[in-house]
Motif scaffolding. Sequence first.
Motif, PDB file in Angstrom:
ATOM      1  N   SER A  74      85.369 -20.436 -60.410  1.00 23.91           N
ATOM      2  CA  SER A  74      84.370 -21.049 -59.545  1.00 23.91           C
ATOM      3  C   SER A  74      85.047 -21.570 -58.283  1.00 23.91           C
ATOM      4  N   LEU A  75      84.405 -21.345 -57.152  1.00 20.61           N
ATOM      5  CA  LEU A  75      85.005 -21.719 -55.877  1.00 20.61           C
ATOM      6  C   LEU A  75      84.461 -23.049 -55.381  1.00 20.61           C
ATOM      7  N   SER A  76      85.339 -23.961 -55.080  1.00 18.29           N
ATOM      8  CA  SER A  76      85.112 -25.257 -54.428  1.00 18.29           C
ATOM      9  C   SER A  76      84.767 -26.364 -55.406  1.00 18.29           C
ATOM     10  N   GLY A  77      83.501 -26.479 -55.840  1.00 21.57           N
ATOM     11  CA  GLY A  77      83.092 -27.655 -56.580  1.00 21.57           C
ATOM     12  C   GLY A  77      82.860 -28.838 -55.651  1.00 21.57           C
ATOM     13  N   TRP A  78      82.593 -30.015 -56.244  1.00 24.14           N
ATOM     14  CA  TRP A  78      82.198 -31.184 -55.469  1.00 24.14           C
ATOM     15  C   TRP A  78      83.372 -31.843 -54.759  1.00 24.14           C
ATOM     16  N   SER A  79      84.503 -31.984 -55.455  1.00 24.99           N
ATOM     17  CA  SER A  79      85.593 -32.763 -54.873  1.00 24.99           C
ATOM     18  C   SER A  79      86.939 -32.302 -55.414  1.00 24.99           C
ATOM     19  N   ILE A 116      83.844 -14.191 -59.766  1.00 26.46           N
ATOM     20  CA  ILE A 116      83.850 -15.492 -59.107  1.00 26.46           C
ATOM     21  C   ILE A 116      82.446 -16.088 -59.136  1.00 26.46           C
ATOM     22  N   ASP A 117      82.425 -17.406 -59.103  1.00 27.18           N
ATOM     23  CA  ASP A 117      81.198 -18.197 -59.020  1.00 27.18           C
ATOM     24  C   ASP A 117      81.291 -19.039 -57.755  1.00 27.18           C
ATOM     25  N   ILE A 118      80.202 -19.147 -57.011  1.00 28.96           N
ATOM     26  CA  ILE A 118      80.213 -19.879 -55.734  1.00 28.96           C
ATOM     27  C   ILE A 118      79.565 -21.244 -55.942  1.00 28.96           C
ATOM     28  N   ASP A 119      80.341 -22.315 -55.750  1.00 25.49           N
ATOM     29  CA  ASP A 119      79.838 -23.661 -56.010  1.00 25.49           C
ATOM     30  C   ASP A 119      80.200 -24.634 -54.886  1.00 25.49           C
ATOM     31  N   TYR A 120      80.057 -24.198 -53.634  1.00 25.20           N
ATOM     32  CA  TYR A 120      80.144 -25.150 -52.520  1.00 25.20           C
ATOM     33  C   TYR A 120      78.917 -26.056 -52.587  1.00 25.20           C
ATOM     34  N   GLU A 121      79.129 -27.372 -52.431  1.00 27.04           N
ATOM     35  CA  GLU A 121      78.064 -28.335 -52.710  1.00 27.04           C
ATOM     36  C   GLU A 121      77.712 -29.245 -51.544  1.00 27.04           C
ATOM     37  N   THR A 122      78.476 -29.243 -50.473  1.00 27.23           N
ATOM     38  CA  THR A 122      78.184 -30.110 -49.332  1.00 27.23           C
ATOM     39  C   THR A 122      78.242 -29.274 -48.053  1.00 27.23           C
ATOM     40  N   PHE A 123      77.185 -29.375 -47.247  1.00 31.62           N
ATOM     41  CA  PHE A 123      77.060 -28.537 -46.064  1.00 31.62           C
ATOM     42  C   PHE A 123      76.713 -29.372 -44.840  1.00 31.62           C
ATOM     43  N   PRO A 124      77.129 -28.910 -43.650  1.00 32.76           N
ATOM     44  CA  PRO A 124      76.660 -29.554 -42.419  1.00 32.76           C
ATOM     45  C   PRO A 124      75.171 -29.289 -42.232  1.00 32.76           C
ATOM     46  N   LYS A 125      74.525 -30.087 -41.407  1.00 26.46           N
ATOM     47  CA  LYS A 125      73.081 -29.969 -41.230  1.00 26.46           C
ATOM     48  C   LYS A 125      72.687 -28.765 -40.389  1.00 26.46           C
ATOM     49  N   ASN A 126      73.575 -28.339 -39.505  1.00 30.13           N
ATOM     50  CA  ASN A 126      73.236 -27.222 -38.634  1.00 30.13           C
ATOM     51  C   ASN A 126      73.488 -25.889 -39.331  1.00 30.13           C
TER      52      ASN A 126
END
Length: 269
Positions: A74-79, A116-126
């Motif tokens: 899994s890629l990224s996660g929360w922290s 792979i699993d995609i788990d990016y959890e925080t994004f910019p607003k734009n």
Amino acid sequence: MMEYIGATGIPMTFDPVSVEDGIDFHFILSFAIDANSSGNSQNGVFSPYWVPTLTPEGVAAIKESHPNVKVMASLSGWSLGDTVLHWYDPEDPDKWVSNGVSSLKSIINKYHLDGIDIDYETFPKNQTKFAYCIGGLISELKNQSVITVATIAPFYSTTDPYIELHDGYGDVIDYINYQFYTDKVRRPQGYLETFKLRAMQFGAEKLLPSYEIAGRGIQGDAFFQALELLEDSGFALNGVMIFSADAGSQNGYYYERESQAFLLNATTV
């Protein structure tokens, strides 16, 4: 069956987890991150940060003893420790994809991984380049036959970037590990209504119901009542995602065993 493993620091191994031979079982190593140990971005150069007890030898052994097992990263996660991880738009998206393919290919080959699993959890607003970068990454890894399976793991506040990703690259995405426990639904009927909403957004065919052990959302056997309600409502139960084996170790992997039993007995699987 999908299950995350290795994110909490508990010295986990694969062997104690209940795996039924009659069902596809995907372990998801948590996490590979394109950042250094201080949380600084590395422009698509990923490194493994799951617990070191989940070794390449362990992956090879569980796959040999259970041919129905696949193992993913899994890629990224929360922290990463206390550092919250954010999706960032690279200055050169194609270079990010190239770096990602190269670094992940090395990890995948070393650990005998299948996807792979995609788990990016925080994004910019734009608007971001997330869909372009991740879609390109998955596509290239599949085109080069580096991976055979790819999943995405949106939740309630990240649906927009993942819908864009799925709409543009759905042909290379195999399952949606939607984190239903983040919707704070605690009763079977509410779970059904939330599933209907997410099925409208991502399609029902690849969408997996999910459960967080001793965590948020629906808990206990109410989860299996929700699965029965989904089946009774005409949804094909194509699997279950559980977070995580680390927590499951505290109760003898009850939810892993019960979920697999339910899927093996399901009329729509």
